[in-house]
Design an enzyme around this catalytic site. Structure first.
Site, PDB file in Angstrom:
ATOM      1  CG  ASP A 101      38.563  49.749  50.593  1.00  0.00           C
ATOM      2  OD1 ASP A 101      37.996  50.346  49.790  1.00  0.00           O
ATOM      3  OD2 ASP A 101      39.511  49.034  50.563  1.00  0.00           O
ATOM      4  CD  GLU A 103      44.083  46.769  53.885  1.00  0.00           C
ATOM      5  OE1 GLU A 103      43.097  46.730  54.749  1.00  0.00           O
ATOM      6  OE2 GLU A 103      44.215  45.912  52.995  1.00  0.00           O
TER       7      GLU A 103
END
Ligand code: GLA
Length: 342
Positions: free
Chosen positions: A149, A137
């Site tokens: 997350d 990410e």
């Protein structure tokens, strides 16, 4: 030779503990009963080609990946980021389906990353999988995100929130009392500034830590040593939020829904006033949720700047609250997994 695989990874809602993960603090998310499925026919070709039912253009990623951030369309950067981190040299053809709203603060990107890494054959530990996807990410979209997350998506346990100690990455499941439910409501505010403002918040925390040491170990008195008033407020949020996460765990263990709700309300105020990541729309939504008689407490969830609010509600009234706010009830669910394909 080809082989079909299918992997599912859930999104997450963070019950409490926002903007604490990247300073080694505490968070309390749960994986939810919505997520992303990647179905992949693996091949020996150096291309990974994925269609998504929620994106107009496909991801066509040449392997091995050079710079994931240079790939288009934008969603394909996550695909490229994972392929780069996995070190994939052969890909396949497949498709992506999701039951998560995209860019609403429920970690649709983490769910895509985790499902894809599993489909591409990642074999490391759950923690390694989460960290690989966190790096993917960061490389894909340049946000210096924490690991919450991805770790929540990997580690979900049915009926439980996950107390994550972001200094050690230890995950402790915490049972949600059966008399409470979790309702999520999308503010539908376009999320703006997330990339630049997120990086700016993180930098402010690092400035504070450079003066008083790791925020995880600092006390409120130590905050006097932070000279920049903005960094001091950001750090105060982190210190008080870490405490609220632990208070919420204690409240859940004592079946004290009101206590957990009070911590969530205080969390929202701190994210609004000290960390400055709320919006007028989120403040209105959270105030309206808090005013509902079946709601113990509500707050923005995730990075902020728009996106969703989360509310802790009486279990018996969860459907009614969700309906009144056009939201939905989420169930704390199991983590990512390979599922039988075909
Ligand atoms: C985003 C990031 C997480 C975390 C939250 C805020 O979701 O990806 O690592 O920092 O924001 O709590």
């Amino acid at each position: 030779m080809s082989e079909q695989v299918r992997a599912f990874a859930p999104g997450r809602v963070n019950v409490i503990g926002d903007h604490t993960d990247y300073t080694g603090g505490f968070v309390l998310p749960c994986a939810i009963d919505r997520g992303t499925t990647v179905t992949l026919e693996r091949s020996s070709q150096p291309v990974l080609s994925l269609r998504s039912l929620s994106e107009p253009a496909p991801a066509e990623v040449k392997l091995p990946v050079g710079d994931p951030a240079a790939v288009t369309p934008r969603w394909a950067r996550y695909v490229a980021g994972v392929a780069a981190e996995v070190g994939a040299t052969t890909g396949g053809v497949g498709f992506v389906e999701t039951t998560l709203p995209v860019a609403a603060g429920l970690s649709s990107s983490a769910a895509l990353e985790v499902a894809l890494a599993l489909a591409l054959g990642h074999t490391g530990s759950p923690t390694e999988l989460a960290q690989l996807c966190q790096r993917a990410e960061q490389r894909a979209v340049g946000v210096p995100c924490g690991v919450m997350d991805q770790l929540a998506s990997v580690s979900g346990v049915e009926g439980h929130c996950l107390l994550i100690d972001c200094a050690t990455l230890a995950v402790t499941p915490v049972a949600l009392p059966d008399d409470v439910g979790i309702v999520v409501v999308d503010s539908r505010e376009p999320r703006t500034l997330v990339t630049s403002a997120y990086a700016e918040r993180r930098a402010a925390c690092e400035r504070a830590a450079a003066q008083i040491g790791p925020l995880r170990d600092a006390t409120l008195d130590d905050l006097d040593g932070v000279t920049d008033p903005v960094a001091r407020r950001r750090a105060r949020h982190v210190l008080t939020e870490n405490r609220r996460v632990l208070d919420t765990v204690a409240a859940f263990n004592a079946r004290d829904a009101a206590g957990a709700g009070a911590a969530m309300r205080a969390s929202h105020a701190s994210l609004r006033d000290d960390f400055a990541v709320s919006t007028e729309g989120l403040d209105r939504l959270v105030a309206a949720l808090d005013a509902h008689p079946a709601v113990h407490g509500a707050r923005l969830t995730g990075a902020g700047f728009g996106g969703c609010a989360v509310a802790l509600v009486d279990a018996g009234s969860a459907d009614a609250v969700a309906e009144a706010f056009d939201g939905w009830v989420v169930r704390a669910s199991a983590g990512a997994r390979l599922t039988p394909a075909g």
